[in-house]
Write an enzyme that holds these catalytic residues in place. Structure first.
Site, short mmCIF file in Angstrom:
data_model
loop_
_atom_site.label_atom_id
_atom_site.label_comp_id
_atom_site.label_asym_id
_atom_site.label_seq_id
_atom_site.Cartn_x
_atom_site.Cartn_y
_atom_site.Cartn_z
N SER A 25 0.85 -1.19 0.00
CA SER A 25 0.00 0.00 0.00
C SER A 25 0.88 1.24 0.00
CB SER A 25 -0.89 0.00 1.24
OG SER A 25 -1.51 1.25 1.44
N TYR A 75 -2.55 -0.51 10.53
CA TYR A 75 -2.53 -0.86 9.10
C TYR A 75 -1.22 -0.43 8.46
CZ TYR A 75 -3.92 -1.00 4.18
OH TYR A 75 -3.97 -1.26 2.84
#
Length: 651
Positions: A559, A572
């Site tokens: 990501s 995250y």
């Protein structure tokens, strides 16, 4: 009243649906009749015949070649003799009626010159058992009397068609013939009677072998060669398969298929299996797919694993030397160049059969054909002795210019042909899009997801157009935080396709909360799925890739948050940073094995430099760019797929 084409298609599909009658893509059938020639308005006699490469069981009108009978039969007047019979195949083009239609096969003459409205040429195991028996001619007389005539071995072609036509004319009482070393042909004036005649020949041969054959045609059981218990057998197969696949891919990357049916295991447990395997297959349809002989591991089932692996490597080296010697014994000026010297069939006593091909269907069909060959050997040995056609004749077919030309006409392989991919989180979103792209580019795909139903839905979609959907994709239910489930998914992958070449670590989730709102459970869950999951999947895949010795690709879907520090995202972002750094660590460690490790950093939202939405298909395109071949020397790279997020630019 049915048309000749309708009758032909219905008969073909019925005959081809029963494997006792013929094998996949084996044999052909024809019908003759009249149609109006649009150029003259007059009736013209035509023949419709299954085209080259088609399958009887799934035959449609598009798979038929359509020829004018007058022109086809006129070819006998210009036939230059058996030494130049291959030239006649090109002449079939001048007999075509209309446009389109399938390419005529080498057996077209057999159908066209026989004076009967309907003709079947089939490859039934029982029929080939008689055809490949040492005293096949005498057996044919004994079993059928004068209703079926023996035809000595001749390579398929124009002359064989002339021979069969002459034999049919000389034996008006006959319903068909046994073709030495090859198969059967039957004929009749109606489609129904032709089908009945084909079945009479096949069922009569089956009944004779069952009634008169000796009970143990493969000899007594060899102590230690009996089948291993199922669980142990499957575990052994999964451990050996990547190693065997690597050996069988020395020349060209192959996909594998595993078979442990009772027929295979019984054959490998018997005293005569080394002798019979060394004789090779007989029917041309068989050895064109299985090669002339298999590679056989000459150790008992319970041999220590490392001893078995060492012996497999020795047997493979010997097989390649023997295959090269076979080529050099028989090649003549003008022979096609030697193709790959690796085995298509590998037999391991107590475990089963490993078959290989350019894709899963080819590998599976090769195994099915060798099972046919085992049935043929069993039948021939039961009532006589198995005596396949001479080696030189096998070479003349395997390295036939017509067969080589057929191979040259095949479309170029897709970029990921021969590759086996596993995608975690493949049941939806980026994972599903990636699975679709990899399958579209030629890969065999394992769709792995904790939601098995979702994975099964995607796998079914990928295989929807295939003859057998599992030849393209299978589903695996797996929680990537669980070592045992991951190991089970990879065993399933290996047993389905032979190994693994391409991993996409995509399983993930996002819980965006501030530091004070993030619980230990939030932290652990995201690290377990993305950091731990990528580690476990990469570790298991690397073991297999190293055993294969064929390199490989590991791609992690990370990501922008792995490099961009933003608020309310500590669990995250940290998990993704861990996953992203694993890419660099594993690239450094696995490079010596030819395994490349790269990452893709997606982002969502329209507040980007390009002001475009990032879709799952865009991420899938990046995975393909990394694995499709053009970036073969790239490893340790992260590709942003975020439509331009300046704060996430890699430095």
């Amino acid at each position: 009243m049915s048309s000749p084409v309708e009758e032909l298609l219905n008969r073909s599909q019925r005959l081809g649906a029963d494997p006792r009658n013929t094998n996949f893509a084996g044999g052909n059938a024809s019908a003759k009749g009249t149609a109006v020639d649009p150029a003259t308005g007059s009736d013209v006699e035509l023949m419709w015949v299954k085209g080259s490469g088609g399958d009887l069981g799934t035959l449609t009108e598009a798979g038929l070649a359509v020829l004018r009978l007058d022109r086809l039969r006129a070819l006998t007047g210009v036939y230059p003799g058996v030494e130049r019979e291959d030239e006649m195949v090109a002449a079939f083009e001048f007999c075509a009626f209309g446009k389109g239609g399938a390419a005529p096969s080498i057996d077209t003459t057999m159908h066209g010159l026989v004076e009967a409205a309907h003709v079947d040429h089939l490859h039934p195991d029982a029929g080939i058992a008689i055809a490949a028996a040492a005293d096949g001619e005498e057996l044919t007389r004994r079993i059928f009397g004068d209703r079926v005539v023996w035809v000595p071995w001749r390579r398929p072609g124009f002359q064989l068609g002339l021979d069969i036509a002459a034999i049919k004319a000389e034996n008006p009482q006959a319903i068909g013939c046994i073709l030495g070393g090859h198969g059967i042909t039957a004929w009749a004036d109606t489609s129904a009677q032709c089908e009945a005649n084909s079945l009479e020949i096949i069922r009569t041969a089956e009944a004779y072998i069952a009634e008169h054959g000796k009970p143990e045609p493969f000899g007594s059981v060899l102590p230690g060669y009996e089948a291993l218990p199922e669980e142990e057998r499957r575990a052994r197969a999964a451990a050996l398969f990547p190693i065997i696949r690597g050996l069988a891919s020395t020349d060209v990357r192959q996909v594998g298929h595993f078979t442990d049916t009772p027929e295979v295991l019984d054959f490998l447990s018997r005293a005569e299996h080394p002798r019979l395997a060394a004789l090779g297959t007989s029917c041309p349809d068989h050895f064109l797919r299985t090669k002339v002989v298999p590679m056989v591991l000459d150790l008992p089932a319970g041999a220590p694993f490392e001893e078995a692996v060492g012996r497999l490597r020795e047997r493979h080296a010997a097989y390649r030397e023997e295959y090269r010697a076979y080529y050099e014994r028989h090649a003549v000026p003008g022979s096609p160049a030697m193709r790959g010297a690796d085995p298509a069939i590998v037999l391991v006593p107590g475990v089963g059969m490993f078959s290989f091909g350019k894709d899963k269907q080819t590998a599976r069909v090769a195994g099915e054909f060798y099972l046919n060959a085992i049935n043929v050997m069993r039948g021939a040995e039961a009532v006589s002795a198995y005596a396949p056609i001479p080696e030189v004749e096998k070479f003349r077919i395997e390295y036939w210019e017509l067969e080589d030309a057929k191979l040259r006409r095949l479309p170029a392989p897709k970029p990921l042909a021969g590759r086996i991919a596993l995608v975690t989180g493949g049941g939806s979103g980026i994972g599903a899009a990636t699975a679709r792209r990899l399958a579209a580019e030629g890969a065999c795909v394992v769709v792995a997801d904790r939601d098995l139903a979702a994975a099964e839905k995607v796998a079914a979609e990928l295989g929807a157009r295939a003859y057998r959907p599992s030849d393209v994709a299978i589903a695996a239910g797996v929680d990537v935080t669980d070592e045992e489930q991951i190991a089970a998914a990879f065993r399933e992958t290996v047993l389905a396709f032979g190994g693994v070449d391409l991993i996409v670590n995509n399983a993930g989730l996002s819980l965006s909360r501030s530091l004070l709102e993030t619980t230990v459970q939030d932290w652990d869950l995201q690290h377990d799925v993305m950091a731990r999951g990528s580690f476990l999947v990469s570790r298991e895949s690397a073991r297999i890739m190293i055993d294969q010795g064929m390199g490989g690709d590991i791609v992690s879907i990370s990501s922008k948050d792995s490099v961009f520090a933003g608020p309310d995202n500590v669990a995250y972002g940290a998990a993704k940073a861990d996953q992203a750094h694993q890419v660099r660590l594993l690239a450094a460690e696995l490079g010596e094995h030819g395994i490349r490790v790269n990452g893709v950093n997606p982002a969502h939202g329209r507040r980007t430099l390009l002001k475009r939405e990032v879709l799952p298909e865009h991420v899938a395109a990046a995975v393909f760019a990394l694995t499709g071949g053009d970036l073969s020397l790239t490893t340790g790279l992260h590709i942003p797929v975020d439509a331009g997020v300046a704060a996430a630019f890699l430095r």
